[in-house]
Design an enzyme around this catalytic site. Structure first.
Site, short mmCIF file in Angstrom:
data_model
loop_
_atom_site.label_atom_id
_atom_site.label_comp_id
_atom_site.label_asym_id
_atom_site.label_seq_id
_atom_site.Cartn_x
_atom_site.Cartn_y
_atom_site.Cartn_z
N ASN A 8 6.21 3.09 3.21
CA ASN A 8 5.58 4.06 2.86
C ASN A 8 4.32 4.20 2.96
OD1 ASN A 8 5.10 5.79 0.30
ND2 ASN A 8 5.39 4.21 -1.01
N TRP A 9 3.70 5.35 3.11
CA TRP A 9 2.31 5.55 3.72
C TRP A 9 1.40 6.06 2.21
CZ3 TRP A 9 0.79 8.84 8.42
CH2 TRP A 9 0.82 8.16 9.57
N LYS A 10 2.58 6.31 0.84
CA LYS A 10 1.87 6.53 0.00
C LYS A 10 1.03 7.87 0.06
CE LYS A 10 2.58 2.21 -1.47
NZ LYS A 10 1.58 1.20 -2.61
N HIS A 92 9.69 4.78 -7.29
CA HIS A 92 8.61 4.13 -7.04
C HIS A 92 8.01 3.51 -7.77
CE1 HIS A 92 4.98 2.31 -5.13
NE2 HIS A 92 5.96 1.79 -4.32
N GLU A 94 4.76 3.40 -8.35
CA GLU A 94 4.04 4.00 -9.08
C GLU A 94 3.67 5.57 -9.69
OE1 GLU A 94 2.11 3.39 -4.59
OE2 GLU A 94 1.84 1.63 -4.90
N GLU A 162 11.01 -3.71 -5.67
CA GLU A 162 9.68 -3.96 -5.27
C GLU A 162 8.89 -4.74 -6.47
OE1 GLU A 162 8.00 -1.96 -1.96
OE2 GLU A 162 7.98 -0.04 -3.76
N GLY A 168 0.23 -4.06 -3.41
CA GLY A 168 -1.12 -3.82 -2.87
C GLY A 168 -2.08 -5.03 -2.99
N SER A 207 3.46 -6.48 -0.71
CA SER A 207 2.66 -7.83 0.18
C SER A 207 3.27 -7.76 2.12
CB SER A 207 1.95 -7.95 0.03
OG SER A 207 1.11 -7.52 -1.20
N GLY A 228 4.21 -0.17 2.32
CA GLY A 228 3.30 0.06 2.53
C GLY A 228 1.68 0.17 3.26
N GLY A 229 0.76 -0.78 2.73
CA GLY A 229 -0.63 -0.77 3.87
C GLY A 229 0.01 -1.30 4.98
P1 13P Z 1 2.21 -2.81 -0.20
O1 13P Z 1 3.19 -3.49 1.36
O2 13P Z 1 0.56 -2.30 0.27
O3 13P Z 1 2.08 -4.30 -0.61
O4 13P Z 1 3.27 -1.68 -1.13
C1 13P Z 1 4.53 -2.25 -0.83
C2 13P Z 1 4.95 -0.73 -1.30
O5 13P Z 1 5.06 -0.47 -2.46
C3 13P Z 1 5.83 0.52 -0.24
O6 13P Z 1 6.84 1.61 -1.54
#
Ligand code: 13P
Length: 247
Positions: A8-10, A92, A94, A162, A168, A207, A228-229
Protein backbone atom coordinates in the site's frame (compact mmCIF):
# COMPACT_ATOMS: atom_id res chain seq x y z
CA UNK A 1 -5.35 -19.68 -3.12
CA UNK A 2 -1.74 -18.53 -3.30
CA UNK A 3 -0.44 -16.38 -0.48
CA UNK A 4 -0.49 -12.62 -1.13
CA UNK A 5 2.19 -9.97 -0.64
CA UNK A 6 0.37 -6.66 -0.97
CA UNK A 7 1.88 -3.19 -0.86
CA UNK A 8 0.00 0.00 0.00
CA UNK A 9 1.83 3.08 -1.24
CA UNK A 10 -0.69 5.35 0.55
CA UNK A 11 -0.19 8.98 -0.59
CA UNK A 12 3.38 8.35 -1.71
CA UNK A 13 5.05 7.84 -5.06
CA UNK A 14 5.24 9.56 -8.41
CA UNK A 15 5.71 8.69 -12.05
CA UNK A 16 9.46 8.66 -11.37
CA UNK A 17 8.94 6.20 -8.50
CA UNK A 18 7.55 3.65 -10.97
CA UNK A 19 11.19 2.75 -11.66
CA UNK A 20 10.86 0.73 -8.43
CA UNK A 21 8.15 -1.31 -10.12
CA UNK A 22 10.44 -2.16 -13.02
CA UNK A 23 13.09 -3.30 -10.55
CA UNK A 24 10.59 -5.40 -8.58
CA UNK A 25 9.27 -7.13 -11.69
CA UNK A 26 12.78 -7.83 -12.96
CA UNK A 27 13.86 -9.31 -9.63
CA UNK A 28 10.69 -11.42 -9.13
CA UNK A 29 9.50 -12.66 -12.53
CA UNK A 30 7.69 -15.71 -11.13
CA UNK A 31 7.24 -15.62 -7.33
CA UNK A 32 5.48 -18.51 -5.60
CA UNK A 33 3.09 -16.01 -4.00
CA UNK A 34 0.88 -13.34 -5.52
CA UNK A 35 2.35 -9.83 -5.62
CA UNK A 36 0.21 -6.68 -5.54
CA UNK A 37 0.97 -2.96 -5.32
CA UNK A 38 -1.69 -0.32 -4.64
CA UNK A 39 -0.44 3.14 -5.66
CA UNK A 40 -2.36 6.43 -5.48
CA UNK A 41 -5.15 6.53 -8.07
CA UNK A 42 -3.36 8.76 -10.63
CA UNK A 43 -0.56 6.18 -10.88
CA UNK A 44 -2.71 3.08 -11.37
CA UNK A 45 -2.91 3.14 -15.15
CA UNK A 46 0.80 3.82 -15.59
CA UNK A 47 1.75 1.14 -13.06
CA UNK A 48 -0.61 -1.37 -14.67
CA UNK A 49 0.96 -0.66 -18.07
CA UNK A 50 4.44 -1.29 -16.64
CA UNK A 51 3.18 -4.49 -14.96
CA UNK A 52 1.43 -5.93 -18.00
CA UNK A 53 2.56 -9.49 -18.67
CA UNK A 54 4.37 -9.69 -15.33
CA UNK A 55 3.50 -11.32 -12.00
CA UNK A 56 2.68 -7.93 -10.46
CA UNK A 57 -0.97 -7.03 -9.91
CA UNK A 58 -2.14 -3.47 -9.32
CA UNK A 59 -4.87 -2.20 -7.02
CA UNK A 60 -6.59 0.92 -5.75
CA UNK A 61 -6.70 2.17 -2.16
CA UNK A 62 -10.41 3.05 -1.98
CA UNK A 63 -13.51 3.33 -4.13
CA UNK A 64 -16.94 4.88 -3.82
CA UNK A 65 -19.91 2.70 -2.99
CA UNK A 66 -21.92 4.01 -5.94
CA UNK A 67 -21.17 3.21 -9.56
CA UNK A 68 -21.32 6.82 -10.83
CA UNK A 69 -22.79 10.22 -10.08
CA UNK A 70 -22.23 13.52 -8.34
CA UNK A 71 -19.42 12.52 -5.94
CA UNK A 72 -16.64 15.04 -6.50
CA UNK A 73 -13.20 13.63 -5.88
CA UNK A 74 -14.31 10.00 -5.65
CA UNK A 75 -13.67 7.13 -8.05
CA UNK A 76 -15.85 4.11 -8.77
CA UNK A 77 -14.77 0.50 -8.66
CA UNK A 78 -15.37 0.17 -12.40
CA UNK A 79 -13.05 3.14 -13.04
CA UNK A 80 -10.31 1.41 -11.04
CA UNK A 81 -10.86 -1.78 -13.02
CA UNK A 82 -10.75 0.08 -16.32
CA UNK A 83 -7.46 1.72 -15.26
CA UNK A 84 -5.98 -1.75 -14.76
CA UNK A 85 -6.67 -2.53 -11.12
CA UNK A 86 -7.53 -6.06 -10.05
CA UNK A 87 -7.92 -5.31 -6.31
CA UNK A 88 -8.98 -2.45 -4.07
CA UNK A 89 -8.07 -1.84 -0.42
CA UNK A 90 -11.16 -0.90 1.59
CA UNK A 91 -11.66 0.24 5.17
CA UNK A 92 -8.03 1.01 5.88
CA UNK A 93 -7.75 2.51 9.36
CA UNK A 94 -6.50 5.77 7.84
CA UNK A 95 -9.76 6.04 5.90
CA UNK A 96 -11.83 4.93 8.88
CA UNK A 97 -10.10 7.65 10.97
CA UNK A 98 -9.52 10.46 8.44
CA UNK A 99 -12.77 10.07 6.50
CA UNK A 100 -15.07 8.68 9.18
CA UNK A 101 -15.71 5.45 7.27
CA UNK A 102 -17.92 3.02 9.18
CA UNK A 103 -17.88 -0.74 8.74
CA UNK A 104 -21.30 -0.44 7.13
CA UNK A 105 -19.89 1.91 4.49
CA UNK A 106 -16.89 -0.36 4.00
CA UNK A 107 -19.27 -3.25 3.28
CA UNK A 108 -21.14 -1.16 0.70
CA UNK A 109 -17.84 -0.30 -0.95
CA UNK A 110 -16.83 -3.96 -0.95
CA UNK A 111 -20.12 -4.87 -2.61
CA UNK A 112 -19.39 -2.25 -5.29
CA UNK A 113 -15.89 -3.65 -5.75
CA UNK A 114 -17.16 -7.21 -6.19
CA UNK A 115 -19.81 -6.03 -8.64
CA UNK A 116 -17.05 -4.44 -10.73
CA UNK A 117 -14.99 -7.64 -10.68
CA UNK A 118 -12.38 -6.34 -8.24
CA UNK A 119 -11.01 -8.31 -5.30
CA UNK A 120 -11.76 -6.44 -2.06
CA UNK A 121 -8.93 -6.21 0.49
CA UNK A 122 -10.91 -5.35 3.63
CA UNK A 123 -8.91 -3.94 6.55
CA UNK A 124 -9.63 -4.38 10.26
CA UNK A 125 -7.73 -3.41 13.38
CA UNK A 126 -7.92 -2.20 16.95
CA UNK A 127 -6.48 1.00 18.38
CA UNK A 128 -3.95 0.88 21.17
CA UNK A 129 -6.59 2.04 23.67
CA UNK A 130 -8.88 -0.79 22.57
CA UNK A 131 -6.09 -3.35 22.99
CA UNK A 132 -5.17 -1.96 26.41
CA UNK A 133 -8.83 -2.26 27.41
CA UNK A 134 -8.86 -5.94 26.43
CA UNK A 135 -11.33 -5.24 23.64
CA UNK A 136 -9.25 -6.36 20.64
CA UNK A 137 -11.27 -9.42 19.64
CA UNK A 138 -14.60 -7.72 20.29
CA UNK A 139 -13.61 -4.75 18.11
CA UNK A 140 -12.25 -6.89 15.30
CA UNK A 141 -15.17 -9.29 15.40
CA UNK A 142 -17.65 -6.41 15.11
CA UNK A 143 -15.66 -4.87 12.24
CA UNK A 144 -15.52 -8.20 10.43
CA UNK A 145 -19.21 -8.94 10.81
CA UNK A 146 -20.24 -5.53 9.46
CA UNK A 147 -17.54 -5.00 6.81
CA UNK A 148 -17.56 -8.13 4.70
CA UNK A 149 -20.15 -8.40 1.96
CA UNK A 150 -22.64 -11.22 1.68
CA UNK A 151 -21.42 -13.82 -0.77
CA UNK A 152 -17.74 -13.23 0.03
CA UNK A 153 -15.55 -16.03 -1.28
CA UNK A 154 -11.88 -16.95 -1.02
CA UNK A 155 -11.45 -15.70 -4.59
CA UNK A 156 -13.15 -12.33 -4.16
CA UNK A 157 -12.26 -11.08 -0.66
CA UNK A 158 -9.04 -10.75 1.32
CA UNK A 159 -8.96 -9.66 4.97
CA UNK A 160 -6.06 -7.61 6.35
CA UNK A 161 -5.56 -7.41 10.11
CA UNK A 162 -3.75 -4.17 10.79
CA UNK A 163 -3.50 -3.05 14.42
CA UNK A 164 -3.72 0.74 14.23
CA UNK A 165 -0.89 1.18 16.72
CA UNK A 166 1.47 -0.95 14.60
CA UNK A 167 1.02 1.07 11.40
CA UNK A 168 4.04 3.18 10.55
CA UNK A 169 5.38 2.93 14.10
CA UNK A 170 7.97 0.18 13.83
CA UNK A 171 6.07 -1.61 16.62
CA UNK A 172 4.47 -4.97 15.95
CA UNK A 173 2.29 -7.20 18.11
CA UNK A 174 3.94 -10.27 19.55
CA UNK A 175 3.76 -13.33 17.33
CA UNK A 176 1.31 -14.82 19.81
CA UNK A 177 -0.93 -11.77 19.52
CA UNK A 178 -0.94 -11.97 15.70
CA UNK A 179 -1.67 -15.70 15.84
CA UNK A 180 -4.50 -15.14 18.32
CA UNK A 181 -6.25 -12.59 16.09
CA UNK A 182 -5.77 -14.59 12.90
CA UNK A 183 -7.10 -17.74 14.52
CA UNK A 184 -10.07 -15.78 15.82
CA UNK A 185 -10.72 -14.29 12.37
CA UNK A 186 -10.60 -17.70 10.67
CA UNK A 187 -13.14 -19.16 13.09
CA UNK A 188 -15.42 -16.12 12.95
CA UNK A 189 -15.29 -16.15 9.13
CA UNK A 190 -16.39 -19.78 9.12
CA UNK A 191 -19.50 -18.69 10.97
CA UNK A 192 -20.15 -16.00 8.37
CA UNK A 193 -19.28 -17.67 5.06
CA UNK A 194 -18.91 -21.35 5.87
CA UNK A 195 -16.43 -23.48 3.95
CA UNK A 196 -15.10 -20.51 1.94
CA UNK A 197 -13.44 -19.26 5.13
CA UNK A 198 -10.75 -21.93 4.97
CA UNK A 199 -9.19 -20.54 1.81
CA UNK A 200 -9.77 -16.82 2.27
CA UNK A 201 -6.46 -14.99 2.60
CA UNK A 202 -5.83 -13.37 6.00
CA UNK A 203 -3.03 -10.80 5.76
CA UNK A 204 -1.14 -9.19 8.62
CA UNK A 205 -0.20 -5.51 8.27
CA UNK A 206 1.66 -3.02 10.44
CA UNK A 207 5.41 -2.43 10.35
CA UNK A 208 6.14 -5.53 8.25
CA UNK A 209 9.70 -5.34 6.95
CA UNK A 210 12.31 -7.72 5.56
CA UNK A 211 13.69 -8.44 9.04
CA UNK A 212 10.39 -9.60 10.59
CA UNK A 213 8.53 -11.00 7.56
CA UNK A 214 9.66 -14.62 7.80
CA UNK A 215 8.64 -15.09 11.45
CA UNK A 216 5.23 -13.55 10.79
CA UNK A 217 4.69 -15.69 7.68
CA UNK A 218 5.52 -18.83 9.68
CA UNK A 219 2.45 -18.26 11.88
CA UNK A 220 -0.65 -20.40 11.34
CA UNK A 221 -3.51 -18.59 9.55
CA UNK A 222 -1.22 -15.85 8.17
CA UNK A 223 -1.52 -15.92 4.39
CA UNK A 224 0.53 -12.86 3.54
CA UNK A 225 1.04 -9.22 4.40
CA UNK A 226 -0.24 -5.74 3.67
CA UNK A 227 2.88 -3.60 3.65
CA UNK A 228 3.08 0.18 3.82
CA UNK A 229 6.45 1.90 4.05
CA UNK A 230 8.50 -1.14 3.05
CA UNK A 231 6.51 -1.50 -0.18
CA UNK A 232 7.93 1.73 -1.60
CA UNK A 233 11.36 0.26 -2.30
CA UNK A 234 11.74 -2.69 -4.65
CA UNK A 235 14.55 -4.19 -2.59
CA UNK A 236 12.51 -4.19 0.64
CA UNK A 237 9.23 -5.33 -0.87
CA UNK A 238 11.08 -7.91 -2.96
CA UNK A 239 12.64 -9.34 0.20
CA UNK A 240 9.15 -9.66 1.71
CA UNK A 241 7.89 -11.34 -1.48
CA UNK A 242 10.81 -13.77 -1.26
CA UNK A 243 10.08 -14.52 2.41
CA UNK A 244 6.42 -15.25 1.63
CA UNK A 245 7.36 -17.38 -1.37
CA UNK A 246 9.58 -19.46 0.91
CA UNK A 247 6.97 -19.77 3.71
P1 13P B 1 3.43 0.20 7.51
O1 13P B 1 3.91 -1.07 6.87
O2 13P B 1 4.14 1.43 6.98
O3 13P B 1 3.41 0.11 8.99
O4 13P B 1 1.90 0.40 7.04
C1 13P B 1 1.02 -0.66 7.16
C2 13P B 1 -0.23 -0.31 6.45
O5 13P B 1 -1.00 0.52 6.89
C3 13P B 1 -0.51 -0.99 5.17
O6 13P B 1 -1.80 -0.75 4.74
Amino acid sequence: MKKLAAGNWKMNGSMAALAEVDALIAAHPAPACEMLLCPPTPLIAAMAARAEGSALQVGGQDCHQNSSGAHTGDVSAAMLAEAGASHVILGHSERRADHGESSDLVRQKAEAALAAGLIAVVCLGETEAERDAGATLAVIGAQLDASIPAGSTAATVVIAYEPVWAIGTGRTPTLAQIAEVHGFLRARLAGLIGAEAAGLRLLYGGSVKPSNAAEIFALPEVDGALVGGASLKAADFGAIVAALSAA
